[in-house]
Design a protein around this motif. Structure first.
Motif, mmCIF file in Angstrom:
data_model
loop_
_atom_site.group_PDB
_atom_site.id
_atom_site.type_symbol
_atom_site.label_atom_id
_atom_site.label_comp_id
_atom_site.label_asym_id
_atom_site.label_seq_id
_atom_site.Cartn_x
_atom_site.Cartn_y
_atom_site.Cartn_z
ATOM 1 N N UNK A 1 -9.123 0.009 5.740
ATOM 2 C CA UNK A 1 -8.885 0.967 5.131
ATOM 3 C C UNK A 1 -9.172 0.405 3.841
ATOM 4 N N UNK A 2 -8.274 0.051 2.854
ATOM 5 C CA UNK A 2 -8.427 -0.103 1.541
ATOM 6 C C UNK A 2 -8.737 -1.431 1.536
ATOM 7 N N UNK B 1 -11.517 -0.817 -1.561
ATOM 8 C CA UNK B 1 -10.750 -1.080 -2.425
ATOM 9 C C UNK B 1 -12.016 -2.409 -3.120
ATOM 10 N N UNK B 2 -12.370 -2.918 -1.366
ATOM 11 C CA UNK B 2 -13.104 -3.976 -2.075
ATOM 12 C C UNK B 2 -11.920 -5.355 -2.734
ATOM 13 N N UNK B 3 -11.226 -5.700 -2.289
ATOM 14 C CA UNK B 3 -9.801 -6.377 -2.025
ATOM 15 C C UNK B 3 -10.213 -6.750 -0.692
ATOM 16 N N UNK C 1 -7.961 2.342 -7.556
ATOM 17 C CA UNK C 1 -8.633 2.928 -8.069
ATOM 18 C C UNK C 1 -9.309 3.756 -6.669
ATOM 19 N N UNK C 2 -8.812 3.232 -5.469
ATOM 20 C CA UNK C 2 -9.166 3.105 -4.121
ATOM 21 C C UNK C 2 -8.331 4.608 -3.522
ATOM 22 N N UNK C 3 -7.345 4.872 -3.771
ATOM 23 C CA UNK C 3 -5.519 5.931 -3.663
ATOM 24 C C UNK C 3 -6.088 6.666 -4.616
ATOM 25 N N UNK D 1 -1.570 8.417 3.208
ATOM 26 C CA UNK D 1 -3.209 8.738 3.155
ATOM 27 C C UNK D 1 -3.420 8.308 5.042
ATOM 28 N N UNK D 2 -2.644 7.549 5.714
ATOM 29 C CA UNK D 2 -2.842 6.625 7.155
ATOM 30 C C UNK D 2 -3.937 5.608 7.217
#
Length: 189
Positions: free
Chosen positions: A29-30, A34-36, A61-63, A23-24
């Motif tokens: 960003x992740x 995601x909130x992680x 969920x983020x993906x 996803x670049x």
């Protein structure tokens, strides 16, 4: 089965890194999506930390993937017949939740997962983990409480529940014995 258990953290981490890079996205960003924490994402990607079910649900969920789909990509096997001894098994280090991916990997839009939830365990799942698929929960043994938003579903052996619209959910075993249930995931491809 033990080989699968021994390298699953590395395979999950590699898959998360692949999905992020595809996803670049940066680690930051992740983490934001995601909130992680960024540090935890880094540790999971390197296989240095065994992710919990809740953490995997946030990352998947983020993906825009279900946790089941993310784990399926990490567990990839190509046989149409998957013997019990070869079915990928993952254990949540926090709760002791045991997840066994029963169905073969294919383009068939259904995944079958068996879960053993220890007595007293509670697994929260964010709405993002359910937004792009349909699921059924079929209780095999024991008792399961499934909290879906504001609704509480108390399940006994043989009961089958279709999940409603995406909302935050909790799988709870309030009993003194473990419970076993099947999750049937229908992918919306």
């Amino acid at each position: 089965m033990s080989t699968i258990l021994n390298d699953i953290d590395q395979r999950i981490g590699a898959r998360i890194r692949t999905e992020r890079e595809k996803r670049g996205w940066s680690l930051t960003d992740l983490a934001e999506k995601s909130g992680v924490s960024r540090a935890m994402v880094y540790k999971v990607e390197r296989g240095e930390s065994s992710p919990t079910a809740t953490l995997l649900a946030k990352l998947s969920g983020a993906f825009n993937l279900s946790m089941s789909a993310l784990l399926l990509l990490a567990e990839k096997h190509e046989e149409r017949l998957v013997r019990a001894a070869d079915q990928p098994v993952w254990v949540d280090p926090q709760s002791g939740y045991v997840r066994r991916h029963v169905s073969p990997t294919s383009d068939f839009p259904l995944d079958l997962v068996r879960v053993d939830l220890p007595a007293g365990a509670e697994i929260p799942m964010p709405a993002a983990a359910y937004s792009f698929l349909r699921q059924l929960i079929w209780l095999q043994e024991g008792e399961l409480v499934f909290i879906e938003g504001g609704a509480r579903h108390e399940m006994k052996p043989g009961d089958c529940l279709e999940l409603g619209p995406p909302c935050d959910c909790v799988f709870k075993n309030e009993s003194s014995q473990s419970c076993t249930y099947a999750v049937i995931v229908v992918r919306k491809d």
